[in-house]
Design a protein around this motif. Structure first.
Motif, mmCIF file in Angstrom:
data_model
loop_
_atom_site.group_PDB
_atom_site.id
_atom_site.type_symbol
_atom_site.label_atom_id
_atom_site.label_comp_id
_atom_site.label_asym_id
_atom_site.label_seq_id
_atom_site.Cartn_x
_atom_site.Cartn_y
_atom_site.Cartn_z
ATOM 1 N N PHE A 143 0.819 -1.205 0.000
ATOM 2 C CA PHE A 143 0.000 0.000 0.000
ATOM 3 C C PHE A 143 0.858 1.262 0.000
ATOM 4 O O PHE A 143 0.572 2.229 -0.698
ATOM 5 N N PHE A 144 1.933 1.244 0.799
ATOM 6 C CA PHE A 144 2.770 2.438 0.902
ATOM 7 C C PHE A 144 3.995 2.380 0.008
ATOM 8 O O PHE A 144 4.845 3.252 0.080
ATOM 9 N N SER A 145 4.083 1.371 -0.826
ATOM 10 C CA SER A 145 5.251 1.175 -1.694
ATOM 11 C C SER A 145 6.538 1.254 -0.911
ATOM 12 O O SER A 145 7.176 2.305 -0.817
ATOM 13 N N ASN A 146 6.912 0.155 -0.347
ATOM 14 C CA ASN A 146 8.139 0.105 0.448
ATOM 15 C C ASN A 146 7.991 0.911 1.733
ATOM 16 O O ASN A 146 8.625 1.946 1.936
ATOM 17 N N VAL A 147 7.173 0.384 2.593
ATOM 18 C CA VAL A 147 6.770 1.130 3.791
ATOM 19 C C VAL A 147 7.942 1.353 4.744
ATOM 20 O O VAL A 147 8.869 0.547 4.845
ATOM 21 N N CYS A 148 7.913 2.498 5.423
ATOM 22 C CA CYS A 148 8.871 2.756 6.495
ATOM 23 C C CYS A 148 8.102 3.343 7.676
ATOM 24 O O CYS A 148 6.928 3.686 7.544
ATOM 25 N N LYS B 10 -4.778 5.863 7.899
ATOM 26 C CA LYS B 10 -4.918 4.861 6.836
ATOM 27 C C LYS B 10 -4.595 3.481 7.369
ATOM 28 O O LYS B 10 -5.201 2.482 6.976
ATOM 29 N N VAL B 11 -3.605 3.440 8.286
ATOM 30 C CA VAL B 11 -3.229 2.139 8.830
ATOM 31 C C VAL B 11 -4.400 1.523 9.583
ATOM 32 O O VAL B 11 -4.669 0.319 9.483
ATOM 33 N N TYR B 12 -5.134 2.364 10.330
ATOM 34 C CA TYR B 12 -6.318 1.856 11.017
ATOM 35 C C TYR B 12 -7.338 1.326 10.018
ATOM 36 O O TYR B 12 -7.977 0.302 10.241
ATOM 37 N N LEU B 13 -7.494 2.030 8.910
ATOM 38 C CA LEU B 13 -8.452 1.581 7.895
ATOM 39 C C LEU B 13 -8.050 0.221 7.335
ATOM 40 O O LEU B 13 -8.879 -0.669 7.172
ATOM 41 N N ILE B 14 -6.760 0.084 7.029
ATOM 42 C CA ILE B 14 -6.276 -1.187 6.477
ATOM 43 C C ILE B 14 -6.491 -2.302 7.495
ATOM 44 O O ILE B 14 -6.980 -3.385 7.173
ATOM 45 N N LEU B 15 -6.143 -1.998 8.741
ATOM 46 C CA LEU B 15 -6.284 -3.001 9.784
ATOM 47 C C LEU B 15 -7.729 -3.463 9.902
ATOM 48 O O LEU B 15 -8.005 -4.655 10.056
ATOM 49 N N ASP B 16 -8.664 -2.516 9.775
ATOM 50 C CA ASP B 16 -10.073 -2.875 9.891
ATOM 51 C C ASP B 16 -10.573 -3.733 8.743
ATOM 52 O O ASP B 16 -11.624 -4.355 8.849
ATOM 53 N N GLU B 17 -9.818 -3.754 7.647
ATOM 54 C CA GLU B 17 -10.200 -4.653 6.547
ATOM 55 C C GLU B 17 -9.558 -6.030 6.722
ATOM 56 O O GLU B 17 -9.949 -6.994 6.077
ATOM 57 N N PHE B 18 -8.579 -6.092 7.577
ATOM 58 C CA PHE B 18 -7.785 -7.308 7.730
ATOM 59 C C PHE B 18 -8.243 -8.156 8.921
ATOM 60 O O PHE B 18 -8.366 -9.371 8.833
ATOM 61 N N ILE B 19 -8.488 -7.467 10.039
ATOM 62 C CA ILE B 19 -8.882 -8.163 11.259
ATOM 63 C C ILE B 19 -10.131 -7.508 11.828
ATOM 64 O O ILE B 19 -10.246 -6.286 11.833
ATOM 65 N N LEU B 20 -11.060 -8.323 12.313
ATOM 66 C CA LEU B 20 -12.278 -7.798 12.906
ATOM 67 C C LEU B 20 -12.661 -8.704 14.073
ATOM 68 O O LEU B 20 -12.549 -9.933 13.967
ATOM 69 N N ALA B 21 -13.095 -8.080 15.167
ATOM 70 C CA ALA B 21 -13.514 -8.853 16.334
ATOM 71 C C ALA B 21 -12.400 -9.777 16.823
ATOM 72 O O ALA B 21 -12.662 -10.813 17.437
#
Lengths: 650, 142
Positions: free
Chosen positions: B94-99, B109-120
């Motif tokens: 997502f961030f192209s070579n994240v740092c 945005k990280v919270y948004l991604i996390l919410d698509e990945f893990i729930l409950a």
């Protein structure tokens, strides 16, 4: 990649990062919080956009570790915003700042419900996500039916349905009654036919929770789970995107196998056979590869398969294969695999009779006990404890004792307790047992609870042959320059009772015994002094004919403590002084302690009562029953007149 | 289930914290401090699993960041270890070579991604592609 459209936020974050120290950071944060508070309170009111900006700032500040209580209301109110960008912030920040115990959250229930039953898919997702992450009982009762509808609705995209599945899972965890089993069991089975693997992954998690509470109702899901496993194991039309380093969704495989572990048996022979084929292939076909992630993923599946095989109580041959695999694992260099090898070996002990195969690996396990990694040491200790029996008890306990000297504090208590229990259960002879306990007290006195030394005293009291041996050992320890207080207690007690049996040995005359004990008095606390006083009285009593010099010394001590401020000490000093003047009559009053009635080991009871979850607890009980013990020291007899309390005067 | 997820740097600063069990702020701070202490000193040659209270923490270090998941004692360790890796791969894409800086300035945005990945506290989606596509959809709505 900067935040789109929220310059104020980026600038704020930069400011914070440029603060040279914590003080400056705090000043900057306080300034910003003050600003936000003012803007929130102001008459003018804020646009949704401005609110969004401030609420994100608040979350950032919260992440830094500061309190932002006043902002909860604002975050929750954004949930009702009409447009997505603001609504999103409301939902996400609320999920981070609040939890189910915050009353504020209740205010949002209506809005949340409207979003769930409404037509806007994006809003549905936001609502399902927040409820799934922080929803509590109240959300559970109001929303479960609506969430269920979404989950089974064919007009909803997989995107919504997978969120609905996990949201329902949370609601179920908060209140199991919301899932009406009668209606739901069939639906659940249908859900497992799902093609979309995202929805399937979420639904399987839901299934695991439902089945763990009530497998009876969900029998129809069992064959579906096996089908899922087969499909994945054979890589049957699994989209590339769900393949992880070549392995078809390892996570879904693990979940499906986990679900199967909650069904007690598999009755249908066909299904059973299919499943075992899959498991066999996993067990035998998982190679070690160079790529770390692929290796981890394939072994994640392998270990879950192992757990399932153990649960299904497979034939002996398969079980031996498992033990052989585990034997390989505990010797590899890779620490994670080694750890899991040890852990799973412990689990194997509990479910099946593989003691002998496991004992073959004893040397390797003992090596692991000394591993630099504490996680591995802990697993090795558990395993050694579990695999101990009469044949290897001596070796194992001696290893534990040796290790105790070098062990770090985090492990000493557990090590001591376990060594004490093993010594008690499997001692080949009683004098060895006494040795072990005294060594324990010597090496790790701080971690040896009173239960442990009480037990030693009980056994010595109940076994006449042991008494001179124990007394002699106690005498030896007292010669050491610095000994633990517990050692003083137990030695003093034993010598008080039994030193007269040693009277003819060098260095063991009553006077000498008294002197060596009395030397330790300045080093002990007021809880031990009463024991010492009793000991002096007993020594006097046993010294026949009386030794006037010794009497004088001891009476002087009693006199001194008659004015001690501690009530127990004072009472004993006064009473012993009076009693000891009675001369020969003392013999009857201070006669040797009678034998203790046999009862359940307080240690075992302690290990059982320790806080473990119920699964572990029944495993411990099962273990205790299964362990064959030819020990001399343990017995389960209960006295006919009811067990006396643990308190007795030392 | 996952009880919480923490991203912390070597100094112990929290870059992301998501809790799936209700904890008060003071308890959260305590947890974050303890977990950091627990993982930061462990030798890289040791296991990625460590006991924490009555649960366990699965963790891995990526450059200067520690990713830690607190899970139940009975959970499959290796599965969660690779769960962490999958998350890192998603962020990397997502961030192209994240740092670390990307995660700091784009925390929302990280919270948004996390919410698509893990729930409950459970894995919601394991397809990197599906999650990235979803993020694309959401970006258009902003």
């Amino acid at each position: 990649m900067a935040l789109s459209g929220m310059r104020g936020l980026s600038v704020f974050i930069s400011d914070i990062r440029n603060c040279p120290n914590k003080e400056q950071e705090r000043l900057r944060v306080d300034k910003e919080l003050g600003n936000i508070r003012t803007r929130f309170k102001s008459e003018k009111g804020l646009t949704h956009y401005e609110k969004k900006k401030y609420v994100w700032k608040m979350l950032y500040i919260h992440m830094l570790g500061y309190d932002v209580d006043f902002g909860h209301m604002e975050a929750v109110s954004l949930i009702s915003a009409p447009k997505y960008p603001e609504k999103q912030v409301g939902y996400i920040v609320t999920s981070s700042l609040l939890n189910e115990n915050h009353d504020f959250l209740r205010l949002a229930i209506n809005t949340v419900r409207n979003d769930i039953i409404g037509r806007n898919e994006t809003f549905q997702c936001l609502a399902l996500t927040m409820v799934g992450n922080i929803g509590g009982r109240e959300f559970s009762e109001s929303l479960a039916p609506d969430v269920q509808k979404l989950l089974i609705s064919s007009s909803c995209r997989p995107l919504v349905r997978k969120k609905a599945a996990l949201c329902l899972l949370r609601l179920y965890r908060k209140n199991p009654d919301v899932v009406n089993i009668d209606g739901w069991a069939d639906r659940m089975a249908q859900l497992l036919d799902e093609r979309d693997l995202g929805v399937l992954t979420s639904s399987t998690s839901l299934l695991v929770a439902l089945v763990s509470n009530n497998h009876e109702a969900y029998w129809s899901c069992l064959p579906k789970c096996v089908k899922i496993l087969e499909r994945l194991a054979r890589n049957q039309d699994i989209p590339q995107e769900y393949t992880y380093y070549g392995i078809p969704s390892p996570w879904l495989q693990v979940k499906a196998m986990r679900a199967l572990q909650y069904f007690p048996t598999i009755e249908d022979p066909n299904i059973r056979r299919s499943l075992f084929e899959v498991l066999q292939r996993i067990l035998m076909g998982t190679d070690v590869v160079k790529n770390v992630n692929k290796n981890n993923a394939s072994h994640a599946v392998l270990f879950e398969a192992l757990a399932l095989v153990m649960h299904l109580d497979a034939e002996k041959e398969m079980m031996s294969q498992c033990v052989a695999l585990l034997g390989k694992f505990i010797a590899v260099r890779e620490p994670n695999i080694r750890y899991l090898g040890l852990e799973n070996m412990s689990r194997m002990l509990m479910v099946t009779d593989v003691h002998d195969s496991i004992k073959r690996h004893q040397a390797q396990i003992i090596t692991s006990l000394k591993d630099p990694d504490i996680s591995i040491r802990r697993r090795a200790l558990d395993l050694l404890y579990g695999m101990c029996d009469v044949s290897n008890a001596k070796d194992i306990v001696e290893e534990l004792l040796q290790y105790l000297s070098a062990a770090d504090f985090a492990m000493r208590e557990e090590l001591s307790l376990k060594a004490a229990i093993l010594a008690e259960k499997f001692a080949p002879d009683l004098s060895w047992y006494v040795d072990v306990i005294l060594q324990l007290i010597d090496k790790a006195g701080d971690f040896v609870s009173d239960d442990i030394w009480f037990r030693v005293v009980q056994f010595v009291t109940n076994n006449e042959d042991l008494q001179p041996y124990a007394a002699a050992k106690a005498r030896e320890y007292l010669d050491k320059p610095a000994i633990h207080e517990t050692m003083v207690k137990v030695s003093a007690y034993l010598l008080g009772e039994y030193s007269h049996l040693l009277a003819r040995r060098p260095g063991c005359s009553p006077k000498e015994i008294f002197t060596v004990i009395h030397e330790k008095l300045p080093t002990v606390s007021t809880t031990t002094i009463p024991i010492l006083l009793s000991t002096y009285a007993k020594i006097l009593m046993h010294t026949q004919p009386a030794d006037p010099e010794l009497q004088k010394i001891v009476w002087a001590i009693f006199n001194k403590y008659e004015s001690c401020i501690d009530v127990e000490i004072q009472q004993r000093a006064v009473e012993y002084f009076a009693l000891s003047k009675k001369g020969a009559a003392l013999m009857d009053i201070l006669a040797e302690m009678p034998k203790f009635p046999e009862r359940q080991s307080a240690l075992l009871k302690k290990a059982e009562d320790a806080e473990v979850d119920s699964a572990e607890q029944s495993a411990i009980k099962l273990r205790a029953q299964q362990q064959m013990s030819n020990a001399l020291v343990v017995t389960d007899q209960r006295p006919a007149n009811g067990a006396p309390s643990d308190c007795w005067r030392a | 289930m996952i009880r919480f997820i923490l991203l912390q740097n070597r100094q112990g600063k929290t870059r992301l914290a998501k809790y799936y069990v209700p904890l008060e702020d003071s308890e959260k701070h305590k947890v974050e401090y303890e977990v950091h202490r627990l993982v930061v000193n462990r030798d890289p040659k040791f296991t990625n699993f460590v006991e924490f209270r009555t649960h366990k923490v699965i963790y891995r270090r990526y450059a200067g960041l520690f990713f830690a998941l607190c899970v139940d004692i009975t959970d499959n360790e290796l599965a969660y270890l690779e769960c962490i890796h999958l998350f890192v791969e998603i962020l990397d894409h997502f961030f192209s070579n994240v740092c670390e800086l990307d995660l700091v300035f784009n925390f929302h945005k990280v919270y948004l991604i996390l919410d698509e990945f893990i729930l409950a506290g459970e894995l919601q989606e394991t397809s990197k592609r599906a999650i990235i596509e979803r993020m694309g959809e959401l970006e258009k709505l902003e």
